[in-house]
Design a protein around this motif. Structure first.
Motif, PDB file in Angstrom:
ATOM      1  N   PRO A 165      11.966 -39.074  30.160  1.00  0.00           N
ATOM      2  CA  PRO A 165      13.311 -39.238  29.579  1.00  0.00           C
ATOM      3  C   PRO A 165      13.514 -38.339  28.368  1.00  0.00           C
ATOM      4  CG  PRO A 165      12.379 -41.369  30.135  1.00  0.00           C
ATOM      5  CD  PRO A 165      11.286 -40.362  30.350  1.00  0.00           C
ATOM      6  N   PHE A 177      17.062 -40.624  31.890  1.00  0.00           N
ATOM      7  CA  PHE A 177      16.046 -41.433  32.568  1.00  0.00           C
ATOM      8  C   PHE A 177      14.940 -40.577  33.172  1.00  0.00           C
ATOM      9  CE2 PHE A 177      19.059 -45.241  33.647  1.00  0.00           C
ATOM     10  CZ  PHE A 177      19.197 -45.481  32.289  1.00  0.00           C
ATOM     11  N   TRP A 181       8.711 -43.732  34.540  1.00  0.00           N
ATOM     12  CA  TRP A 181      10.173 -43.799  34.511  1.00  0.00           C
ATOM     13  C   TRP A 181      10.801 -43.744  35.902  1.00  0.00           C
ATOM     14  CZ3 TRP A 181       7.112 -39.942  32.476  1.00  0.00           C
ATOM     15  CH2 TRP A 181       7.096 -38.724  33.164  1.00  0.00           C
ATOM     16  N   THR A 221      10.706 -47.481  36.883  1.00  0.00           N
ATOM     17  CA  THR A 221      11.117 -48.453  35.863  1.00  0.00           C
ATOM     18  C   THR A 221      12.626 -48.632  35.816  1.00  0.00           C
ATOM     19  OG1 THR A 221       9.172 -47.996  34.500  1.00  0.00           O
ATOM     20  CG2 THR A 221      11.074 -49.012  33.412  1.00  0.00           C
TER      21      THR A 221
END
Length: 301
Positions: A73, A79, A266, A269
């Motif tokens: 990110p 993101f 990420w 997530t």
């Protein structure tokens, strides 16, 4: 004559006022439930994201960029990016369109099929009711995800298969709920009076029984939205739902699970948080609606 006409006018005027008062009371009680308000904020946020996804997403959700793959990110990619260099934020935003609308359509399928079947079974009873409810028991005998997987696998992977599979799995819940409500309502005085004056069974079901059973059905539909989103995401995760490279939360987690060990956290997530917040929103709103619409719960507080 004048007094009778005045009474009729007062009654006609009073009905809209009474319904407006009920709506005002409903919203006031709902707003007082802080958790329900939080859930409503989550839901409205994701719905607006789904509707405005083309304007919110800063990048092409399907545009690959091998040079910038697996970036964490940052200011350029909020993101991060996945293994193909696609912007994860843009894919999460576009994934809301499929996940939210899939949940709504699946719950609508369950509602439209399950409610009439359960109402007919509860109202008529006998052999008709037994056959319908035994079919519902057969569907309930299988774990929900396993049944959805079997239906989706039989139809072939795809969005339509996921919609139908999740919709069929949810039918028994609505059928059993309206079945119990109908059994308790069919013996009420207003239903017996309607029968006595020759009102058709279909009119009794849809004008007298269904409106009085609507509150628990709405609560179940709201809670069912979270289940539908989770189940459709699970099917996509297992390869039985939306096909890659379509931006869908469950499919995104499936594509990124191989990179968790190497530290690219990420990738899975943020789609996982999207699923969690959407389900949390519908669950909180469903609990709030249950508290507001059930007078027994209101009186106990």
């Amino acid at each position: 004559m004048s007094s009778a006409s005045d009474a009729a006018v007062k009654t006609a005027v009073g009905q809209p006022q009474a319904s407006a008062g009920k709506r005002t009371t409903f919203w006031r009680l709902l707003v007082r439930n802080k958790l329900a308000v939080i859930g409503l904020i989550f839901i409205l946020g994701w719905m607006l994201t789904a509707i405005l996804s083309a304007w919110i997403a800063p990048h092409d959700p399907y545009g690959t960029d091998p040079v910038n793959k697996l970036l964490p990110p940052s200011a350029g990619h909020w993101f991060g990016t996945d293994n193909y260099g696609r912007d994860i934020f843009s894919r999460v935003v576009y994934g809301a369109r499929i996940s939210i609308w899939t949940g709504m359509i699946a719950v609508s399928i369950s509602f439209v099929i399950g409610v009439p079947l359960g109402a007919i079974a509860g109202y008529y009873g006998g052999r008709t009711g037994s056959i319908i409810m035994r079919c519902m028991d057969i569907l309930l005998a299988f774990p929900s995800l396993v049944l959805a997987m079997a239906i989706a696998a039989a139809m072939g992977p795809g969005l339509l298969s996921a919609l139908i599979a999740v919709g069929i799995v949810g039918i028994p819940e609505f059928a059993r709920l309206i079945h119990g409500q109908t059994i308790s309502l069919r013996e009420k005085e207003f239903v017996e009076a309607s029968r006595a004056i020759g009102v058709k069974d279909s009119t009794i079901l849809f004008r007298h029984i269904f409106p009085n059973a609507l509150a628990p059905l709405l609560v179940n539909a709201t809670l069912g939205m979270g289940f539908a989103i989770l189940t459709s995401a699970s099917l996509s995760f297992l390869g039985l739902g939306v096909k890659p490279p379509t931006a869908e939360w469950g499919a995104m987690i499936s594509e990124g699970r191989a990179y968790i060990i190497s530290g690219e956290w990420w990738i899975v997530t943020f789609p996982g948080l999207a699923i969690a917040t959407a389900i949390l929103g519908f669950n909180l709103l469903g609990d709030g609606l249950r508290d507001v619409l059930d007078p027994r719960l209101r009186s106990s507080k």
